[in-house]
Design a protein around this motif. Structure first.
Motif, PDB file in Angstrom:
ATOM      1  N   ASP A 148      -5.872  -3.356   6.522  1.00 33.67           N
ATOM      2  CA  ASP A 148      -4.796  -2.367   6.536  1.00 33.67           C
ATOM      3  C   ASP A 148      -4.832  -1.645   7.886  1.00 33.67           C
ATOM      4  OD1 ASP A 148      -3.014  -0.297   6.232  1.00 33.67           O
ATOM      5  OD2 ASP A 148      -3.870   0.469   4.363  1.00 33.67           O
ATOM      6  N   PRO A 149      -4.165  -2.211   8.896  1.00 30.38           N
ATOM      7  CA  PRO A 149      -4.230  -1.607  10.238  1.00 30.38           C
ATOM      8  C   PRO A 149      -3.700  -0.183  10.291  1.00 30.38           C
ATOM      9  CG  PRO A 149      -3.361  -3.846  10.337  1.00 30.38           C
ATOM     10  CD  PRO A 149      -3.385  -3.451   8.899  1.00 30.38           C
ATOM     11  N   VAL A 204       0.869  -1.171   0.000  1.00 33.89           N
ATOM     12  CA  VAL A 204       0.000   0.000   0.000  1.00 33.89           C
ATOM     13  C   VAL A 204       0.912   1.229   0.000  1.00 33.89           C
ATOM     14  CG1 VAL A 204      -1.781   1.266   1.255  1.00 33.89           C
ATOM     15  CG2 VAL A 204      -1.807  -1.238   1.261  1.00 33.89           C
ATOM     16  N   GLN A 205       0.616   2.203  -0.821  1.00 31.27           N
ATOM     17  CA  GLN A 205       1.521   3.346  -1.001  1.00 31.27           C
ATOM     18  C   GLN A 205       1.143   4.585  -0.202  1.00 31.27           C
ATOM     19  OE1 GLN A 205       4.387   2.864  -2.561  1.00 31.27           O
ATOM     20  NE2 GLN A 205       3.681   0.761  -2.950  1.00 31.27           N
ATOM     21  N   PHE A 206      -0.103   4.655   0.278  1.00 31.50           N
ATOM     22  CA  PHE A 206      -0.576   5.883   0.923  1.00 31.50           C
ATOM     23  C   PHE A 206      -0.936   5.632   2.372  1.00 31.50           C
ATOM     24  CE2 PHE A 206      -1.643   6.220  -3.594  1.00 31.50           C
ATOM     25  CZ  PHE A 206      -1.032   7.420  -3.913  1.00 31.50           C
ATOM     26  N   PRO A 207      -0.639   6.597   3.268  1.00 33.56           N
ATOM     27  CA  PRO A 207       0.072   7.862   3.022  1.00 33.56           C
ATOM     28  C   PRO A 207       1.580   7.668   2.872  1.00 33.56           C
ATOM     29  CG  PRO A 207      -0.450   7.695   5.332  1.00 33.56           C
ATOM     30  CD  PRO A 207      -1.096   6.508   4.681  1.00 33.56           C
ATOM     31  N   THR A 208       2.105   6.541   3.384  1.00 34.56           N
ATOM     32  CA  THR A 208       3.504   6.163   3.181  1.00 34.56           C
ATOM     33  C   THR A 208       3.526   4.682   2.810  1.00 34.56           C
ATOM     34  OG1 THR A 208       3.755   5.625   5.533  1.00 34.56           O
ATOM     35  CG2 THR A 208       4.389   7.861   4.839  1.00 34.56           C
ATOM     36  N   TYR A 234     -10.511  -2.075  -4.920  1.00 33.62           N
ATOM     37  CA  TYR A 234     -10.684  -1.661  -3.525  1.00 33.62           C
ATOM     38  C   TYR A 234      -9.434  -0.973  -2.987  1.00 33.62           C
ATOM     39  CZ  TYR A 234     -10.525  -1.992   1.526  1.00 33.62           C
ATOM     40  OH  TYR A 234     -10.352  -1.692   2.849  1.00 33.62           O
ATOM     41  N   LEU A 235      -8.263  -1.548  -3.221  1.00 33.77           N
ATOM     42  CA  LEU A 235      -7.032  -0.963  -2.704  1.00 33.77           C
ATOM     43  C   LEU A 235      -6.804   0.433  -3.268  1.00 33.77           C
ATOM     44  CD1 LEU A 235      -4.664  -4.074  -2.845  1.00 33.77           C
ATOM     45  CD2 LEU A 235      -5.600  -2.995  -0.793  1.00 33.77           C
ATOM     46  N   SER A 236      -7.100   0.611  -4.544  1.00 29.70           N
ATOM     47  CA  SER A 236      -6.940   1.934  -5.170  1.00 29.70           C
ATOM     48  C   SER A 236      -7.931   2.924  -4.572  1.00 29.70           C
ATOM     49  CB  SER A 236      -7.139   1.813  -6.672  1.00 29.70           C
ATOM     50  OG  SER A 236      -7.137   3.088  -7.284  1.00 29.70           O
ATOM     51  N   GLU A 237      -9.163   2.483  -4.421  1.00 24.10           N
ATOM     52  CA  GLU A 237     -10.210   3.392  -3.932  1.00 24.10           C
ATOM     53  C   GLU A 237      -9.997   3.749  -2.465  1.00 24.10           C
ATOM     54  OE1 GLU A 237     -14.813   3.992  -5.170  1.00 24.10           O
ATOM     55  OE2 GLU A 237     -14.170   1.942  -4.692  1.00 24.10           O
ATOM     56  N   LYS A 238      -9.551   2.791  -1.666  1.00 24.14           N
ATOM     57  CA  LYS A 238      -9.335   3.089  -0.251  1.00 24.14           C
ATOM     58  C   LYS A 238      -8.155   4.033  -0.067  1.00 24.14           C
ATOM     59  CE  LYS A 238      -6.253  -0.365   1.829  1.00 24.14           C
ATOM     60  NZ  LYS A 238      -5.524   0.690   2.537  1.00 24.14           N
ATOM     61  N   SER A 239      -7.144   3.911  -0.938  1.00 25.95           N
ATOM     62  CA  SER A 239      -6.020   4.850  -0.862  1.00 25.95           C
ATOM     63  C   SER A 239      -6.466   6.255  -1.211  1.00 25.95           C
ATOM     64  CB  SER A 239      -4.905   4.395  -1.828  1.00 25.95           C
ATOM     65  OG  SER A 239      -4.338   3.161  -1.389  1.00 25.95           O
ATOM     66  N   ASN A 240      -7.313   6.373  -2.221  1.00 27.66           N
ATOM     67  CA  ASN A 240      -7.836   7.694  -2.590  1.00 27.66           C
ATOM     68  C   ASN A 240      -8.681   8.283  -1.465  1.00 27.66           C
ATOM     69  OD1 ASN A 240      -6.606   7.588  -5.089  1.00 27.66           O
ATOM     70  ND2 ASN A 240      -8.399   6.673  -6.091  1.00 27.66           N
ATOM     71  N   ASN A 241      -9.417   7.407  -0.768  1.00 22.48           N
ATOM     72  CA  ASN A 241     -10.235   7.887   0.353  1.00 22.48           C
ATOM     73  C   ASN A 241      -9.379   8.415   1.475  1.00 22.48           C
ATOM     74  OD1 ASN A 241     -12.602   7.282  -0.912  1.00 22.48           O
ATOM     75  ND2 ASN A 241     -13.078   5.463   0.282  1.00 22.48           N
TER      76      ASN A 241
END
Length: 339
Positions: free
Chosen positions: A296-297, A274-278, A330-337
């Protein structure tokens, strides 16, 4: 909390007939989005999906049940990651294989068991102990149920309890997962799986053949769980409490735990970047019957997905690509959220 693309992808799975129905939950901080869509059964008669039914979660048993129990035993000091499994399994002689190898699917245990699904529980037990260690040992992650069947027997050797009873006492009951069970009392509360030529409509009985033979002594499959109970599990896994495992082990789950630390595998769970926020890792696992969990804790985000993709007929390989695409969405959308 908007997960419109993820929800649209779930709806397409049902609309295109890839799965009969889906029960899902998306967690984002303290917010939750839940839904059900489609049918629980197509044959022999159509039945609409109802809220919070029991699903045969298949290999989610490994990470919801067996992994926490094993890590609890390590935390208590009666077991270590480097213990050779031959110390606990009478009949297994290869001292190279350790608890870490089983937890990370790097044991290399391989071999063929003739008529495996026709054997008695004792015959299957004895046959599994005749398997051997192949060339992938300690080098590659090769997913295999045998690793978690062996872990279940090791738990039994230490605690005196069959692994499924240990999971009930150490995970399900303490977390208040009161609907989840290994022995559903009413099949009609369960979403059916395959319409089998040999077993008929499988409903309220575990789909996995090895788990069906080994019963309470199987740590790789066998759990029936509701969406709400799995949401409870996920919430604890993202919390700072010590249930079902310590906070130290919750952090350890987010790291590659394979011997060479390059297989994107933790204790039971698979790792996904996962890239966001770090840059960091989330964990995920799936079940053959059509289930998966992503957690994603760090971002306090998770998804529980329950379907019966093996109904009416297994294996339904079209589901696999669609599932992976859904997880990517889902992973893309949750990162954008999170931005």
């Amino acid at each position: 909390m908007a997960y419109t693309q993820t929800i649209e992808a779930i709806n397409r799975l049902v609309a295109t007939g890839i799965v009969p129905g889906v029960s899902y939950a998306i967690l984002d901080g303290k917010l939750q989005t839940k839904g059900i869509v489609g049918a629980e059964q197509l044959v022999p008669a159509y039945e609409p999906l109802k809220n919070d039914q029991l699903y045969d979660v298949a290999s989610l048993t490994k990470v919801v049940g067996t992994v926490p129990v094993v890590l609890q035993l390590i935390e208590s000091g009666v077991l270590t990651l480097n213990d050779p499994i031959s110390q606990f399994l009478a009949g297994w002689s290869d001292r190279r294989v350790t608890i870490r190898h089983l937890l990370t699917h790097t044991s290399g245990i391989t071999g063929y068991i003739p008529r495996r699904d026709k054997l008695s529980a004792q015959e299957l037990h004895d046959a599994l102990l005749t398997l051997h260690v192949g060339p992938t040992f300690d080098k590659q992650m090769v997913y295999a149920d045998t690793n978690f069947i062996f872990l279940g027997w090791i738990v039994e050797a230490i605690t005196g309890l069959p692994i499924q009873k240990a999971i009930e006492q150490r995970v399900l009951t303490p977390l208040g997962m009161g609907h989840s069970t290994f022995q559903p009392t009413d099949p009609l509360t369960c979403v059916p799986t395959e319409l089998s030529s040999t077993r008929g409509l499988i409903r309220g009985v575990v789909h996995d053949p090895k788990a069906n033979v080994l019963k309470s002594r199987c740590g790789s499959a066998g759990l029936f769980a509701t969406r709400s109970d799995l949401v409870t599990f996920v919430q604890h896994m993202m919390s700072r409490d010590n249930r079902p495992i310590s906070t130290d082990f919750k952090q350890a789950l987010l790291k590659d735990q394979t011997p060479n630390q390059s297989a994107f595998r933790s204790f039971g769970w698979a790792l996904v970047p996962v890239q966001f926020p770090t840059p960091h890792y989330a964990i995920w696992h799936s079940g053959f019957t059509g289930t998966f969990i992503v957690i994603d804790p760090q971002n306090q985000q998770a998804m529980v997905f329950l379907s019966n993709r093996v109904h009416p007929k297994a294996p339904n390989t079209a589901f696999l690509g669609a599932r992976n695409a859904l997880i990517t969405t889902y992973l893309s959308e949750k990162s954008n959220n999170h931005l």
